[in-house]
Write a protein that holds these residues in place. Structure first.
Motif, mmCIF file in Angstrom:
data_model
loop_
_atom_site.group_PDB
_atom_site.id
_atom_site.type_symbol
_atom_site.label_atom_id
_atom_site.label_comp_id
_atom_site.label_asym_id
_atom_site.label_seq_id
_atom_site.Cartn_x
_atom_site.Cartn_y
_atom_site.Cartn_z
ATOM 1 N N PRO A 110 12.030 -9.870 -4.568
ATOM 2 C CA PRO A 110 11.851 -9.391 -3.283
ATOM 3 C C PRO A 110 11.181 -7.893 -3.305
ATOM 4 C CG PRO A 110 13.975 -9.482 -3.210
ATOM 5 C CD PRO A 110 13.829 -9.786 -4.601
ATOM 6 N N HIS A 111 10.074 -7.702 -2.768
ATOM 7 C CA HIS A 111 9.404 -6.414 -2.672
ATOM 8 C C HIS A 111 8.813 -6.038 -1.437
ATOM 9 C CE1 HIS A 111 6.373 -9.378 -3.901
ATOM 10 N NE2 HIS A 111 5.603 -8.486 -3.146
ATOM 11 N N ALA A 112 8.774 -4.973 -0.944
ATOM 12 C CA ALA A 112 8.452 -4.505 0.492
ATOM 13 C C ALA A 112 7.165 -5.146 0.591
ATOM 14 C CB ALA A 112 8.282 -2.999 0.335
ATOM 15 N N PHE A 113 6.913 -5.696 1.829
ATOM 16 C CA PHE A 113 5.755 -6.409 2.432
ATOM 17 C C PHE A 113 4.643 -5.380 2.974
ATOM 18 C CE2 PHE A 113 3.076 -8.623 5.347
ATOM 19 C CZ PHE A 113 2.486 -9.525 4.512
ATOM 20 N N VAL A 114 3.637 -5.252 2.279
ATOM 21 C CA VAL A 114 2.633 -4.522 2.855
ATOM 22 C C VAL A 114 1.209 -4.950 2.736
ATOM 23 C CG1 VAL A 114 3.763 -1.998 2.715
ATOM 24 C CG2 VAL A 114 2.093 -3.041 0.881
ATOM 25 N N SER A 115 0.305 -4.777 3.769
ATOM 26 C CA SER A 115 -0.981 -5.542 3.519
ATOM 27 C C SER A 115 -2.105 -4.615 3.778
ATOM 28 C CB SER A 115 -1.070 -6.659 4.457
ATOM 29 O OG SER A 115 -2.291 -7.006 4.609
ATOM 30 N N LEU A 116 -3.172 -4.456 2.863
ATOM 31 C CA LEU A 116 -4.292 -3.692 3.050
ATOM 32 C C LEU A 116 -5.617 -4.657 3.462
ATOM 33 C CD1 LEU A 116 -3.593 -1.306 0.146
ATOM 34 C CD2 LEU A 116 -3.814 -0.414 2.562
ATOM 35 N N PRO A 117 -5.538 -4.818 4.612
ATOM 36 C CA PRO A 117 -6.608 -6.175 5.078
ATOM 37 C C PRO A 117 -8.075 -5.906 4.391
ATOM 38 C CG PRO A 117 -5.992 -4.758 6.821
ATOM 39 C CD PRO A 117 -5.178 -4.142 6.045
ATOM 40 N N LEU A 118 -8.301 -4.548 4.203
ATOM 41 C CA LEU A 118 -9.732 -4.417 3.853
ATOM 42 C C LEU A 118 -9.871 -3.450 2.589
ATOM 43 C CD1 LEU A 118 -12.380 -5.337 5.023
ATOM 44 C CD2 LEU A 118 -12.875 -3.306 6.214
ATOM 45 N N PRO A 119 -9.711 -4.029 1.355
ATOM 46 C CA PRO A 119 -9.629 -2.909 0.248
ATOM 47 C C PRO A 119 -10.805 -2.119 0.188
ATOM 48 C CG PRO A 119 -9.340 -5.520 -0.496
ATOM 49 C CD PRO A 119 -9.703 -5.385 1.123
ATOM 50 N N LEU A 120 -10.394 -1.034 -0.181
ATOM 51 C CA LEU A 120 -11.517 0.097 -0.207
ATOM 52 C C LEU A 120 -11.876 0.407 -1.845
ATOM 53 C CD1 LEU A 120 -13.033 2.447 1.205
ATOM 54 C CD2 LEU A 120 -11.252 3.786 0.374
ATOM 55 N N PRO A 121 -13.034 0.069 -2.233
ATOM 56 C CA PRO A 121 -13.402 0.204 -3.622
ATOM 57 C C PRO A 121 -13.123 1.637 -4.017
ATOM 58 C CG PRO A 121 -15.250 -0.664 -2.314
ATOM 59 C CD PRO A 121 -14.060 -0.283 -1.401
ATOM 60 N N GLY A 173 -12.986 5.105 -5.612
ATOM 61 C CA GLY A 173 -13.981 6.108 -5.717
ATOM 62 C C GLY A 173 -14.600 6.332 -4.196
ATOM 63 N N PHE A 174 -14.405 5.684 -3.177
ATOM 64 C CA PHE A 174 -14.552 5.658 -1.665
ATOM 65 C C PHE A 174 -13.697 6.515 -1.048
ATOM 66 C CE2 PHE A 174 -17.563 1.920 -0.851
ATOM 67 C CZ PHE A 174 -18.174 1.957 -1.928
ATOM 68 N N SER A 175 -14.263 7.462 -0.234
ATOM 69 C CA SER A 175 -13.294 8.142 0.660
ATOM 70 C C SER A 175 -13.208 7.347 2.022
ATOM 71 C CB SER A 175 -13.650 9.625 0.841
ATOM 72 O OG SER A 175 -14.874 9.699 1.263
ATOM 73 N N SER A 176 -12.371 7.538 2.965
ATOM 74 C CA SER A 176 -12.006 6.736 4.240
ATOM 75 C C SER A 176 -11.465 7.673 5.211
ATOM 76 C CB SER A 176 -11.634 5.398 3.737
ATOM 77 O OG SER A 176 -11.395 4.870 5.118
ATOM 78 N N SER A 177 -11.899 7.578 6.148
ATOM 79 C CA SER A 177 -11.081 8.101 7.365
ATOM 80 C C SER A 177 -10.601 7.236 8.290
ATOM 81 C CB SER A 177 -11.925 9.204 8.040
ATOM 82 O OG SER A 177 -13.052 8.638 8.499
ATOM 83 N N CYS A 178 -10.537 5.837 7.831
ATOM 84 C CA CYS A 178 -10.179 4.827 8.738
ATOM 85 C C CYS A 178 -9.454 3.638 8.114
ATOM 86 C CB CYS A 178 -11.325 4.244 9.703
ATOM 87 S SG CYS A 178 -12.750 3.583 8.439
ATOM 88 N N GLU A 179 -8.649 3.956 7.143
ATOM 89 C CA GLU A 179 -7.808 2.837 6.467
ATOM 90 C C GLU A 179 -6.789 2.386 7.354
ATOM 91 O OE1 GLU A 179 -8.810 1.448 3.348
ATOM 92 O OE2 GLU A 179 -10.593 2.413 4.486
ATOM 93 N N VAL A 180 -6.227 1.176 7.247
ATOM 94 C CA VAL A 180 -5.192 0.672 7.920
ATOM 95 C C VAL A 180 -4.246 -0.301 7.054
ATOM 96 C CG1 VAL A 180 -6.354 0.497 10.381
ATOM 97 C CG2 VAL A 180 -6.555 -1.434 8.861
ATOM 98 N N LEU A 181 -3.122 -0.200 7.168
ATOM 99 C CA LEU A 181 -2.061 -1.071 6.467
ATOM 100 C C LEU A 181 -1.107 -1.625 7.282
ATOM 101 C CD1 LEU A 181 -0.306 0.034 3.250
ATOM 102 C CD2 LEU A 181 1.053 -0.259 5.418
ATOM 103 N N ASP A 182 -0.902 -2.849 7.187
ATOM 104 C CA ASP A 182 -0.041 -3.744 8.017
ATOM 105 C C ASP A 182 1.317 -4.003 7.465
ATOM 106 O OD1 ASP A 182 -2.149 -3.727 9.962
ATOM 107 O OD2 ASP A 182 -2.450 -6.059 9.626
ATOM 108 N N PHE A 183 2.190 -3.631 8.166
ATOM 109 C CA PHE A 183 3.779 -4.109 7.714
ATOM 110 C C PHE A 183 4.786 -4.110 8.640
ATOM 111 C CE2 PHE A 183 5.847 0.229 8.853
ATOM 112 C CZ PHE A 183 4.802 0.780 9.525
ATOM 113 N N GLN A 184 5.906 -4.321 8.773
ATOM 114 C CA GLN A 184 6.811 -4.694 9.590
ATOM 115 C C GLN A 184 8.058 -3.538 9.492
ATOM 116 O OE1 GLN A 184 8.794 -8.618 10.447
ATOM 117 N NE2 GLN A 184 6.728 -9.031 10.945
ATOM 118 N N LEU A 185 8.147 -3.087 10.699
ATOM 119 C CA LEU A 185 9.327 -2.247 10.649
ATOM 120 C C LEU A 185 10.555 -3.126 11.071
ATOM 121 C CD1 LEU A 185 8.576 1.064 12.926
ATOM 122 C CD2 LEU A 185 9.066 1.129 10.269
ATOM 123 N N VAL A 186 11.820 -2.788 10.454
ATOM 124 C CA VAL A 186 12.709 -3.681 10.517
ATOM 125 C C VAL A 186 14.277 -2.774 10.995
ATOM 126 C CG1 VAL A 186 12.139 -5.676 9.238
ATOM 127 C CG2 VAL A 186 13.635 -3.804 8.151
#
Lengths: 613, 222
Positions: free
Chosen positions: B45-56, B58-71
Motif C-alpha cells: 500500500p502507498h499513499a494515494f495521490v493523483s496529479l490529473p494534468l502532468p506538467l512537463p 522544465g515548465f513552471s506553473s502557478s495552477c497545479e492541482v493534486l487530488d487526494f483524500q484526507l482520512v
C-alpha cells in the motif's frame, strides 16, 4: 537559480539531479559563513545520495557554526558537455556557487574506479589537478573513505587524506583551516600543521624512493610528519552524530530508504575482506538509540522503507530486540524493514518470522567459495550444512529466490573448488525440492561470481591476482558445469577487476597513469556507457606501466608496501599470521570466541574491544 | 467519501522535478507533515495521490492541482501551512479544498510561453507567429508511444482556443489557451512549429509557464 543553468537543464537527462532545493538541504546565509566546504562524491547524484557517510559528514559539518557544507556529484556526460560548452564550472548544489572559490573540497573515495571522476571533477571546477600546482591556501583538496587506506595513486592530486571515520577529525581539520585562513598561513604551513593531527596523512610531506626492480626502497617522512598515520574511530556510536533529519531527494536514488547503521566493524575475520579489517574494532549502537533514530528518520523523511546496515547484521547481539522494537512502530505506520548482510550460520526462524512482515524480496547470501577447504582458507567460517540449513529455513518459509555470491581466483583455488560452486548450487536446488510448500511456483537460484581482487590491509595484501586468462578459464569451467534451469549464473567481466587490482595496491607512480587515462577521456568508469578497457590499456602502455607488476605479483614479507604509511590499527604482523594460517587451511575463530590480538583494540583507549566477551 | 484537492505552484528548482518524482515527493511530504491520507489497497500500500494534468519537466506553473483524500481529523485550512513546511524549495501549496468539480470539466490550459532572443527579438516575429497560428491547419509530428515509428501527426490549430502574441525588446510572449486533455496540446509543439515554419523567428531559449486551468466556457476551473 542561475540563468545559464536554467537554459541548459531542459537539455539534459534527469535535471533534478543538478538543482538542489531538496527538503532538508541546508541553505545558509553567505554573510554568516566564514568557511565554505564542497563535499564531493565522485559518482552520480543517485549513487552519492545513497551513501550514508556523505549524509553523516554533511550533517556534522553543517552543525558547525560558520561552516557551510554543500554537496557536489559527478555530472552525467550530457550535463558535463553542456557545462563545459556554456562555461559553467562545477558548483555546490545548495548555493550554485563555483566550488573553486570554496575553502575546502573533500572527496569520498569508496571504490578505485571512481578515481578518474576525482580528476574530472577537479578539472570541471577549473582547478589544477596536482596539489603542487595549487599554491594558495584555498581551496584545500582533501579525501577520505575506504580507498584512503591506500592513498598513494591519488597522492599527487590530494593535499590531505583523512583515514578512518570522519566525524571528529573533520571538525578538527576545519578548525585548523579556519585558523590558517584567519592568520593568513601559507598552504605549506597548513599542511605541516595538519600532519600533526592524528588520522591526517599529508602525502607531499613524504619522500618515496624505489629499488631498480620497481619496488619501494624507502618512504621518508619530512617536516615532522609521522612515519605511520593511524586511522581515527568514533569511540561511542550512541553519542555520535547520526543524521535523523536528512535530505529527502526529490528524484529517485539508488538506496531510496532510511539507512540505520547498527554497528561498525565486524567480528569475523574473513581474510579477503578489507572492510572487515579496516573498520575494526566492533562498536555497536544500543537498540534503544537505534529505534529512536529509526523512527525519527522515517518521520523526517517520509520514507516507508528502512534498512539495517552493517557488515554483518545477524551478528548484532540484540537483533531480535531491535527488530521487535522497530516493527512495533513500523507495522502500524506502513513502513517495511529489510535486513541485508545476513549470515547463513545464525539466520534463525525467529528472524525470518520478523522479516516476513515486510515484502519477501529475495534472500542473498555469500558463501564466497565452493568447498569447505577454500572457505577455511579464507576464514569464512560457514559450513555447507549452515548454508543448506539457511536455505531450508528460507524455502520452507515461502521464499523462492536465493542469490549466492562467490569469488573466483582466491588464493589456493583449484578446479575442484570452482566446481564446488556448481555442486553447492545443485544441493541448494535439492533442498528446495525437499522442503518447499509450493513446488509449482518454482525457484530461482542465482549464482554470481566476482574476480578476486587482493586488497591492502588484508591477510591477502601480499597475494597476486590470477591472470585474466586463468579467470576466464575458471568462469567457463563453472559455466559448463552449472546444471538446471532454475539456476542462473552471472559473472563479472575481468576488465574492471584487473584495474581495481592495479589501483588498489598501486603506488604514487600510478598518478601519471590516472592523469593520462583521464586526458584520453576516462570518466564515469563504473558505468558501462563510459568505461573502456582499451583506453586504460593504451594509457598503461604510454606510461610504461605493467599491470602485472601491481596486480599479479606476489609480494614478499619484507617488501615495503605503498600503504604501509597508513594503519587501520590492525598490525601487519597479525595479517601475516593470518596469511600463514590461510595457507595451512586453519580457521581463526571470530572475535567473540577468542581475541586474536589484531591490535585494533588499542584504538579504543579505556575501553575494551566490544568483540571479546 | 469526499475527495480533496491541493492547489499549488511549481517554480524555480522544482520545475525540474518530473511527474513521477513529484508524486513521490507529495506522498512523502504528507507523511512528514503527519497528515493521514487514503492509501491504496493491496500488497504494497502507498499513499494515494493523483496529479490529473502532468506538467512537463522544465515548465513552471502557478495552477497545479493534486487530488487526494484526507482520512484523519485534520482541518482543510491547516493543510497548506503544514505541507509548505515539509515540501522542497519551489513547491508551494496555496489552498486545500473539497474537490467539487470533476477533472473531466477541465477543458483548457492557459500557458505563457516566452521566447528569448539574445540579439533582440527579430523584426516582425510577432506578426509572423500570429499568422502561423491563424492558419487553417498546422500539422506537426508528435511523439507517440502507441503509433508505429514512434510518431503520430497532429493538427495544432483545432487545439488552440486563443492566442495573443506580444513582442518586447528581447522576448516575444505568447499567451495561449490550449486544449487541456483528450488530446491535450503541449505548447512545446507550438515552439517546434515556429522553429520549423519560421526559422528567422526561432528563439535562443524559451520558457513555459502554466498560468491557469479553465473549463469549457473559459472560466477558472478549480
Amino acid at each position: 537559480m542561475n540563468r545559464t543553468l536554467e537554459h541548459i537543464l531542459p537539455r539534459v537527462q534527469k535535471p533534478a539531479r543538478y538543482t538542489g532545493g531538496e527538503y532538508n538541504a541546508v541553505v545558509k546565509d553567505r554573510s554568516q559563513v566564514d568557511l565554505r566546504v564542497a563535499l564531493c562524491f565522485p559518482d552520480t547524484y543517485e549513487i552519492g545520495m545513497s551513501n550514508l557517510g556523505i549524509r553523516i559528514l554533511y550533517g556534522v559539518m553543517n552543525e558547525m557554526p560558520g561552516v557551510w557544507c554543500e554537496r557536489v556529484f559527478a555530472p552525467w556526460g550530457d550535463m558535463e558537455e553542456q557545462m563545459r560548452q556554456e562555461g559553467i564550472p562545477l558548483y555546490g548544489l545548495e548555493s550554485g556557487d563555483s566550488i573553486a572559490d570554496f575553502d575546502v573540497i573533500g572527496f569520498s573515495l569508496g571504490y578505485e574506479m571512481a578515481y578518474t571522476n576525482v580528476l574530472n571533477m577537479l578539472d570541471l571546477a577549473g582547478l589544477p589537478l596536482r596539489s603542487e600546482d595549487r599554491s594558495s591556501l584555498s581551496p584545500l583538496v582533501i579525501a577520505g573513505g575506504t580507498c584512503a587506506f591506500n592513498p598513494e595513486p591519488l597522492a599527487p592530486f590530494v593535499d590531505i587524506f583523512s583515514l578512518g571515520e570522519g566525524e571528529d577529525v573533520t571538525v578538527e581539520l576545519l578548525e585548523l583551516c579556519r585558523k590558517a585562513k584567519d592568520e593568513c598561513w601559507s598552504k605549506e604551513e597548513l599542511l605541516i600543521a595538519a600532519a600533526q593531527i592524528p588520522g591526517l596523512y599529508v602525502p607531499s610531506l613524504y619522500e618515496v624512493e624505489y629499488h631498480p626492480d620497481g619496488t619501494i626502497r624507502s618512504i621518508t617522512p619530512t617536516h615532522g610528519a609521522p612515519a605511520v598515520v593511524t586511522k581515527r574511530i568514533v569511540q561511542d556510536l550512541d553519542k555520535a552524530y547520526f543524521p535523523t533529519k536528512t535530505i529527502a531527494p526529490s528524484t529517485e536514488i539508488v538506496h531510496d530508504r532510511v539507512m540505520l547503521e547498527v554497528f561498525r566493524g565486524c567480528i569475523r575475520g574473513c581474510r579477503f575482506c578489507q572492510a572487515g579489517y579496516a573498520y575494526r574494532p566492533v562498536r555497536p549502537k544500543s537498540p534503544e538509540v537505534l529505534i529512536r533514530q529509526g523512527i525519527e528518520s522515517c518521520q523526517n523523511s517520509g520514507y516507508q522503507e528502512m534498512t539495517l546496515s552493517s557488515l554483518s547484521t545477524s551478528d548484532y547481539r540484540r537483533l531480535l530486540d531491535l527488530c521487535d522494537g522497530l516493527q512495533e512502530w513500523c507495522d502500524p505506520n506502513g513502513v517495511s524493514l529489510s535486513l541485508p548482510s545476513l549470515r547463513a550460520d545464525n539466520f534463525s526462524w525467529g528472524l525470518m518470522e520478523r522479516l516476513q512482515h515486510g515484502r519477501k524480496s529475495g534472500l542473498t547470501f555469500a558463501p564466497e567459495a565452493g568447498t569447505q577447504r577454500l572457505r577455511d582458507v579464507i576464514n569464512k567460517n560457514v559450513t555447507e550444512e549452515d548454508i543448506l540449513n539457511f536455505c531450508r529455513t528460507a524455502f520452507s518459509g515461502g521464499w523462492s529466490t536465493v542469490k549466492l555470491y562467490f569469488m573466483l581466483g582466491l588464493p589456493t583455488e583449484t578446479d575442484e573448488d570452482v566446481l564446488g560452486i556448481a555442486d553447492l548450487a545443485d544441493k541448494v536446488y535439492r533442498v528446495w525440492r525437499e522442503v518447499t510448500p509450493n513446488r509449482s511456483r518454482g525457484v530461482k537460484i542465482t549464482v554470481s561470481t566476482a574476480f578476486f581482487v587482493p586488497k591492502p590491509h588484508t591477510a591477502f595484501q601480499w597475494e597476486g591476482q590470477i591472470s585474466r586468462q586463468e579467470y576466464e578459464r575458471r568462469v567457463k569451467l563453472l559455466r559448463d558445469h552449472m546444471r538446471g534451469r532454475s539456476t542462473a549464473y552471472h559473472w563479472h567481466e575481468a576488465d574492471t577487476s584487473v584495474l581495481e587490482a592495479v589501483l588498489a595496491r598501486g603506488d604514487r607512480r600510478l598518478a601519471d597513469l590516472l592523469e593520462c587515462v583521464w586526458r584520453k577521456g576516462a570518466k564515469l568508469d563504473t558505468w558501462n556507457e563510459y568505461f573502456s578497457y582499451e583506453r586504460w590499456a593504451q594509457a598503461m602502455e604510454e606510461c610504461g606501466i605493467d599491470p602485472d607488476f601491481y596486480a599479479c605479483r606476489v609480494r614478499s614479507r619484507d617488501e615495503i608496501l605503498p600503504w604501509s604509511v597508513t594503519s587501520t590499527g590492525v598490525s601487519p604482523a597479525f595479517l601475516w599470521r593470518e596469511r600463514e594460517r590461510a595457507y595451512q587451511g586453519v580457521i581463526t575463530p571470530d572475535c567473540r570466541v577468542q581475541c586474536t590480538g589484531c591490535g585494533a583494540d588499542k584504538l579504543y583507549p579505556g575501553g575494551r574491544c566490544d568483540a571479546e566477551c | 467519501m469526499t475527495n480533496h484537492r491541493l492547489a499549488f505552484s511549481k517554480s524555480d528548482t522544482a520545475k525540474f522535478i518530473s511527474h513521477l518524482d513529484l508524486m513521490r515527493t507529495f506522498q512523502r511530504a504528507f507523511l512528514r507533515a503527519g497528515i493521514a491520507i487514503k492509501h491504496t489497497e493491496g500488497f504494497n500500500p502507498h499513499a494515494f495521490v493523483s496529479l490529473p494534468l502532468p506538467l512537463p519537466v522544465g515548465f513552471s506553473s502557478s495552477c497545479e492541482v493534486l487530488d487526494f483524500q484526507l482520512v484523519g481529523p485534520d482541518a482543510l485550512e491547516d493543510v497548506p501551512a503544514r505541507m509548505n513546511a515539509v515540501l522542497p524549495a519551489g513547491i508551494q501549496v496555496h489552498r486545500c479544498y473539497e474537490a467539487l468539480r470533476p477533472v473531466k470539466e477541465l477543458a483548457y490550459v492557459n500557458y505563457i510561453v516566452t521566447l528569448e532572443y539574445e540579439a533582440g527579438a527579430p523584426f516582425g516575429a510577432d506578426t509572423a507567429i500570429r499568422e502561423l497560428l491563424s492558419r487553417e491547419s498546422l500539422v506537426m509530428d508528435k511523439r507517440s508511444k502507441k503509433a508505429k515509428g514512434g510518431f503520430t501527426q497532429v493538427d495544432l490549430i483545432p487545439l488552440i482556443a486563443r492566442a495573443s502574441i506580444e513582442e518586447r525588446r528581447d522576448t516575444v510572449a505568447l499567451d495561449l489557451i490550449l486544449q487541456a486533455q483528450n488530446p491535450g496540446l503541449n505548447p512545446e509543439l507550438i515552439l517546434a512549429a515556429i522553429r520549423r515554419e519560421l526559422p528567422d523567428a526561432a528563439p535562443d531559449f524559451a520558457t513555459f509557464h502554466r498560468r491557469s486551468l479553465l473549463d469549457r466556457s473559459l472560466q477558472l476551473w478549480e
